[in-house]
Design a protein around this motif. Structure first.
Motif, PDB file in Angstrom:
ATOM      1  N   ASP A  46       1.142  -1.060   0.159  1.00  0.00           N
ATOM      2  CA  ASP A  46      -0.077   0.459   0.215  1.00  0.00           C
ATOM      3  C   ASP A  46       0.941   0.995   0.111  1.00  0.00           C
ATOM      4  N   TYR A  47       1.851   0.987   0.903  1.00  0.00           N
ATOM      5  CA  TYR A  47       2.964   2.538   0.874  1.00  0.00           C
ATOM      6  C   TYR A  47       4.144   1.625   1.342  1.00  0.00           C
ATOM      7  N   GLN A  48       5.269   2.515   0.729  1.00  0.00           N
ATOM      8  CA  GLN A  48       6.833   2.197   1.676  1.00  0.00           C
ATOM      9  C   GLN A  48       7.103   3.297   1.504  1.00  0.00           C
ATOM     10  N   GLY A  49       7.991   3.354   2.390  1.00  0.00           N
ATOM     11  CA  GLY A  49       8.871   5.175   2.749  1.00  0.00           C
ATOM     12  C   GLY A  49      10.144   4.748   3.613  1.00  0.00           C
ATOM     13  N   THR A  50      11.534   5.560   3.709  1.00  0.00           N
ATOM     14  CA  THR A  50      12.296   5.802   4.366  1.00  0.00           C
ATOM     15  C   THR A  50      12.998   6.821   4.727  1.00  0.00           C
ATOM     16  N   VAL A  51      13.413   6.625   5.670  1.00  0.00           N
ATOM     17  CA  VAL A  51      14.363   7.890   6.888  1.00  0.00           C
ATOM     18  C   VAL A  51      15.420   7.956   7.157  1.00  0.00           C
ATOM     19  N   ALA A  52      16.818   8.253   6.332  1.00  0.00           N
ATOM     20  CA  ALA A  52      18.114   7.973   6.538  1.00  0.00           C
ATOM     21  C   ALA A  52      18.937   8.987   6.848  1.00  0.00           C
ATOM     22  N   GLY A  53      19.813   8.957   7.008  1.00  0.00           N
ATOM     23  CA  GLY A  53      21.152  10.615   7.497  1.00  0.00           C
ATOM     24  C   GLY A  53      22.413   9.627   6.859  1.00  0.00           C
ATOM     25  N   GLY A  54      22.979  10.495   6.464  1.00  0.00           N
ATOM     26  CA  GLY A  54      24.847   9.995   6.700  1.00  0.00           C
ATOM     27  C   GLY A  54      25.752  11.129   5.748  1.00  0.00           C
ATOM     28  N   TYR A  55      26.891  10.263   5.076  1.00  0.00           N
ATOM     29  CA  TYR A  55      27.715  11.507   4.549  1.00  0.00           C
ATOM     30  C   TYR A  55      27.784  11.482   3.341  1.00  0.00           C
ATOM     31  N   THR A  56      27.356  12.289   2.839  1.00  0.00           N
ATOM     32  CA  THR A  56      27.298  12.576   1.231  1.00  0.00           C
ATOM     33  C   THR A  56      29.476  13.441   0.654  1.00  0.00           C
ATOM     34  N   ARG A  57      29.575  13.087  -0.469  1.00  0.00           N
ATOM     35  CA  ARG A  57      31.056  12.916  -0.623  1.00  0.00           C
ATOM     36  C   ARG A  57      30.863  13.750  -2.217  1.00  0.00           C
ATOM     37  N   ARG A  58      31.180  14.693  -2.557  1.00  0.00           N
ATOM     38  CA  ARG A  58      31.517  14.721  -4.581  1.00  0.00           C
ATOM     39  C   ARG A  58      33.157  14.223  -5.098  1.00  0.00           C
ATOM     40  N   TRP A  59      32.420  13.016  -5.228  1.00  0.00           N
ATOM     41  CA  TRP A  59      33.791  12.906  -6.026  1.00  0.00           C
ATOM     42  C   TRP A  59      34.110  13.243  -7.127  1.00  0.00           C
ATOM     43  N   ILE A  60      34.114  13.356  -8.346  1.00  0.00           N
ATOM     44  CA  ILE A  60      34.354  14.645  -9.060  1.00  0.00           C
ATOM     45  C   ILE A  60      32.986  15.998  -9.481  1.00  0.00           C
ATOM     46  N   SER A  61      34.020  17.026  -9.648  1.00  0.00           N
ATOM     47  CA  SER A  61      33.594  17.800  -9.561  1.00  0.00           C
ATOM     48  C   SER A  61      34.179  18.759 -10.721  1.00  0.00           C
ATOM     49  N   THR A  62      33.935  18.644 -11.749  1.00  0.00           N
ATOM     50  CA  THR A  62      34.972  19.483 -13.000  1.00  0.00           C
ATOM     51  C   THR A  62      33.466  20.192 -13.889  1.00  0.00           C
ATOM     52  N   GLU A  63      33.667  21.242 -15.279  1.00  0.00           N
ATOM     53  CA  GLU A  63      32.656  21.750 -15.989  1.00  0.00           C
ATOM     54  C   GLU A  63      31.822  20.614 -16.853  1.00  0.00           C
ATOM     55  N   ASP A  64      32.706  18.931 -16.552  1.00  0.00           N
ATOM     56  CA  ASP A  64      31.309  18.154 -17.688  1.00  0.00           C
ATOM     57  C   ASP A  64      30.864  17.613 -16.761  1.00  0.00           C
ATOM     58  N   GLN A  65      31.530  17.061 -15.792  1.00  0.00           N
ATOM     59  CA  GLN A  65      31.355  15.617 -14.893  1.00  0.00           C
ATOM     60  C   GLN A  65      31.358  15.931 -13.518  1.00  0.00           C
ATOM     61  N   THR A  66      29.927  15.519 -12.643  1.00  0.00           N
ATOM     62  CA  THR A  66      29.588  15.479 -11.608  1.00  0.00           C
ATOM     63  C   THR A  66      29.246  13.802 -11.333  1.00  0.00           C
ATOM     64  N   LEU A  67      30.384  13.593  -9.384  1.00  0.00           N
ATOM     65  CA  LEU A  67      29.800  12.310  -9.119  1.00  0.00           C
ATOM     66  C   LEU A  67      29.448  11.870  -8.132  1.00  0.00           C
ATOM     67  N   ASP A  68      28.302  12.331  -6.919  1.00  0.00           N
ATOM     68  CA  ASP A  68      28.234  11.935  -5.852  1.00  0.00           C
ATOM     69  C   ASP A  68      27.767  11.117  -5.042  1.00  0.00           C
ATOM     70  N   LEU A  69      28.457   9.991  -4.534  1.00  0.00           N
ATOM     71  CA  LEU A  69      27.958   9.516  -3.087  1.00  0.00           C
ATOM     72  C   LEU A  69      27.884   9.303  -2.277  1.00  0.00           C
ATOM     73  N   SER A  70      26.389   8.803  -1.400  1.00  0.00           N
ATOM     74  CA  SER A  70      26.158   8.927   0.310  1.00  0.00           C
ATOM     75  C   SER A  70      26.004   7.919   0.245  1.00  0.00           C
TER      76      SER A  70
END
Length: 309
Positions: A182-206
């Motif tokens: 009928d429904y599903q849900g999630t509540v979470a917390g933690g750490y995020t890092r942007r491993w790639i941050s250039t003009e052409d591409q970005t990569l975020d991992l959490s």
């Protein structure tokens, strides 16, 4: 006579001696000239050789060395960006059905926060003609998904490259009429890092711990601990085309509880100004489902996206 002969003999001896000395002097002069000429030529050749070597060394040193240019850092994101997405399919004739897909994505880039909110909806139905000519409509797909993630930047000051690490809070709510829940849900917390941050591409991992809850169609409900992990990758293929890959999982620590995986692979191409065409392939997986229900759902879609900045 004897005296004159002795004088004459002595004079001839002196002349002969003088001639011999002159010969030796000329020989010495010739030898010296030859030696000097030879040494001079040798010195000239040596100097020329030295000059040639020096020129070759200088030429070799003067060759430019190719250095790989570092990737350009990412440009600052706008404070607010909204993507509104809509697609529709209508079939008439022997087959009568209709389906619609809509989504809204909101991105915020604030001084200390980087936020993202999503709304995704899908609906489809079939029409059949009864024997009496009446139309009978059957819903074949109905899904609503809401999510939000706030990333609190740990190093908010400085350039874009320094705004890489953050602590995140995430929540989601889903209703899928044909998933067995009928429904599903999630509540979470933690750490995020942007491993790639250039003009052409970005990569975020959490990644981080969380809590999941759901209720099945029969009324049975559950709450359980889980681990949430997500990947968000964007690559600008050209000034008008962008590839994106979103992958996330809410994995239950108890194997008897439902774990979910979501993946979207998409290509967006600008048509005109802020209007773009998006093609996407989506996969949704539930590890625990009722008999007769498949664990994996896939969807291929083509939609129009308008971006507000």
């Amino acid at each position: 006579m004897t005296y004159r002969a002795a004088i004459l003999t002595g004079g001839l001896a002196l002349i002969s001696l003088g001639a011999t000395g002159s010969a030796f002097a000329e020989s010495g002069t010739s030898t010296s000239s030859s030696t000097a000429t030879t040494n001079g030529t040798s010195s000239t050749q040596t100097a020329a050789t030295g000059t040639s070597t020096s020129d070759a060394t200088a030429t070799s040193a003067a060759k430019p060395v190719k250095v790989k240019k570092p990737a350009k850092p990412a440009k600052p994101e706008p404070p607010l960006k909204i993507d509104a997405e809509l697609g529709m399919i209508l079939n008439t004739g022997n087959t009568n059905n209709a389906s619609a897909k809509g989504a809204i994505t909101i991105n915020q880039e604030l001084a200390r926060w980087r936020n993202e909110f999503n709304l995704d909806a899908y609906y489809s139905r079939d029409r059949t003609d009864g024997d009496d000519g009446d139309h009978v409509y059957n819903t074949t797909g109905q899904r609503l998904f809401l999510s939000g993630q706030g990333n609190y930047l740990l190093h908010p000051t400085g350039n874009v490259d320094q705004r890489r690490t953050s602590a995140f809070l995430y929540s989601s709510y889903e209703q899928d009429r044909f998933s067995g829940y009928d429904y599903q849900g999630t509540v979470a917390g933690g750490y995020t890092r942007r491993w790639i941050s250039t003009e052409d591409q970005t990569l975020d991992l959490s990644a981080g711990p969380g809590f999941g809850f759901n209720e099945k169609d029969d009324g049975a409900s559950a709450g359980f601990a889980l681990v949430r992990a997500s990947l968000n990758y964007k690559y600008k293929l050209s000034p008008t085309a962008q590839f994106s890959q979103n992958l996330s999982t809410d994995w239950a620590l108890d194997s008897s509880e439902n774990s979910r995986v979501h993946s979207e692979t998409a290509l967006k191409v600008n048509i005109y100004s802020a209007l773009a065409l998006k093609t996407a392939f989506t996969v949704d997986y539930n590890s625990e489902v009722d008999p007769g229900i498949k664990k994996t759902d896939t969807q291929s879609s083509v939609t129009l996206v308008y971006t507000f900045k």
